[in-house]
Design a protein around this motif. Structure first.
Motif, PDB file in Angstrom:
ATOM      1  N   THR A  72       0.817  -1.217   0.000  1.00 34.24           N
ATOM      2  CA  THR A  72       0.000   0.000   0.000  1.00 34.24           C
ATOM      3  C   THR A  72       0.855   1.273   0.000  1.00 34.24           C
ATOM      4  OG1 THR A  72      -0.166   0.003   2.417  1.00 34.24           O
ATOM      5  CG2 THR A  72      -1.909  -1.160   1.195  1.00 34.24           C
ATOM      6  N   THR A  73       2.122   1.145  -0.346  1.00 27.06           N
ATOM      7  CA  THR A  73       3.003   2.316  -0.315  1.00 27.06           C
ATOM      8  C   THR A  73       2.528   3.414  -1.263  1.00 27.06           C
ATOM      9  OG1 THR A  73       5.285   3.075  -0.474  1.00 27.06           O
ATOM     10  CG2 THR A  73       4.582   1.439  -2.099  1.00 27.06           C
ATOM     11  N   SER A  74       2.777   4.628  -0.858  1.00 22.37           N
ATOM     12  CA  SER A  74       2.461   5.769  -1.718  1.00 22.37           C
ATOM     13  C   SER A  74       3.741   6.399  -2.268  1.00 22.37           C
ATOM     14  CB  SER A  74       1.651   6.809  -0.941  1.00 22.37           C
ATOM     15  OG  SER A  74       2.414   7.287   0.158  1.00 22.37           O
ATOM     16  N   LYS A 129      -4.052   2.960 -12.088  1.00 24.42           N
ATOM     17  CA  LYS A 129      -3.737   3.222 -10.679  1.00 24.42           C
ATOM     18  C   LYS A 129      -3.316   1.929  -9.966  1.00 24.42           C
ATOM     19  CE  LYS A 129      -5.670   5.440  -6.598  1.00 24.42           C
ATOM     20  NZ  LYS A 129      -6.814   6.133  -6.020  1.00 24.42           N
ATOM     21  N   GLN A 144       0.446   1.023  -8.467  1.00 26.30           N
ATOM     22  CA  GLN A 144       0.627   0.570  -7.088  1.00 26.30           C
ATOM     23  C   GLN A 144       1.495  -0.683  -7.040  1.00 26.30           C
ATOM     24  OE1 GLN A 144      -0.389   2.089  -4.161  1.00 26.30           O
ATOM     25  NE2 GLN A 144       0.961   0.555  -3.280  1.00 26.30           N
ATOM     26  N   ARG A 196       5.065   0.336  -7.637  1.00 26.89           N
ATOM     27  CA  ARG A 196       5.631   0.969  -6.434  1.00 26.89           C
ATOM     28  C   ARG A 196       6.032  -0.090  -5.414  1.00 26.89           C
ATOM     29  NH1 ARG A 196       1.371   4.652  -7.324  1.00 26.89           N
ATOM     30  NH2 ARG A 196       0.143   3.735  -5.631  1.00 26.89           N
TER      31      ARG A 196
END
Length: 153
Positions: free
Chosen positions: A7-9, A82, A86, A89
């Motif tokens: 769930t890293t941003s 999106k 994710q 990332r």
């Protein structure tokens, strides 16, 4: 089990910069990053050894990005992008964790550089030690026989 940093941003570009920063901190004197298709690479020189990590990035057309889990409904193109971003990332943060942990293990005296990075050391022909050794390890395990110390003896 959840994936590390799923769930890293943290944007990919920031993670690449973090990797470059950490290897510089530990003494690297060369750094390169790049990609081709769904494969990305990080390379650096440290302790007179060239090291390369190649990661497989997910394909944008994978169903896990195009469809929702459970109800299997088609996502919008924006939502699919999106989800794919994710996943990218997450892969990059995991790579950062691996490199940082290996460098810290060496710095702390837990391990030595060659032990930590052996599979990713670049040989003179451009191949990686891990790619060179995997078939040989498989052969030894499947046959149960160690190769002769000197060929032809």
């Amino acid at each position: 089990m959840p994936k590390y940093a799923e769930t890293t941003s943290v944007p990919v570009v920031k993670t690449k910069a973090d990797i470059e920063e950490i290897i510089q901190k530990y003494g690297a004197d060369q750094f390169v990053s790049g990609y081709q298709g769904n494969r990305a690479a990080i390379g650096f020189t440290l302790n007179d050894r060239q090291v390369r990590f190649i990661i497989e990035l997910p394909d944008k057309s994978e169903n896990r990005f195009l469809y929702t889990p459970g109800k299997n409904m088609r996502r919008t193109d924006e939502a699919a992008l999106k989800e794919w971003e994710q996943a990218c990332r997450q892969k990059w943060r995991a790579l950062y964790l691996v490199i940082k942990a290996k460098l810290e293990a060496v710095e702390s005296g837990i391990s030595c550089f060659e032990d930590e990075f052996l599979a990713n050391i670049v040989l003179p022909d451009g191949s990686l030690v891990g790619n060179f050794m995997r078939p040989q390890i498989e052969q030894v395990y499947s046959s149960g026989n160690m190769p002769a110390l000197l060929p032809m003896m």
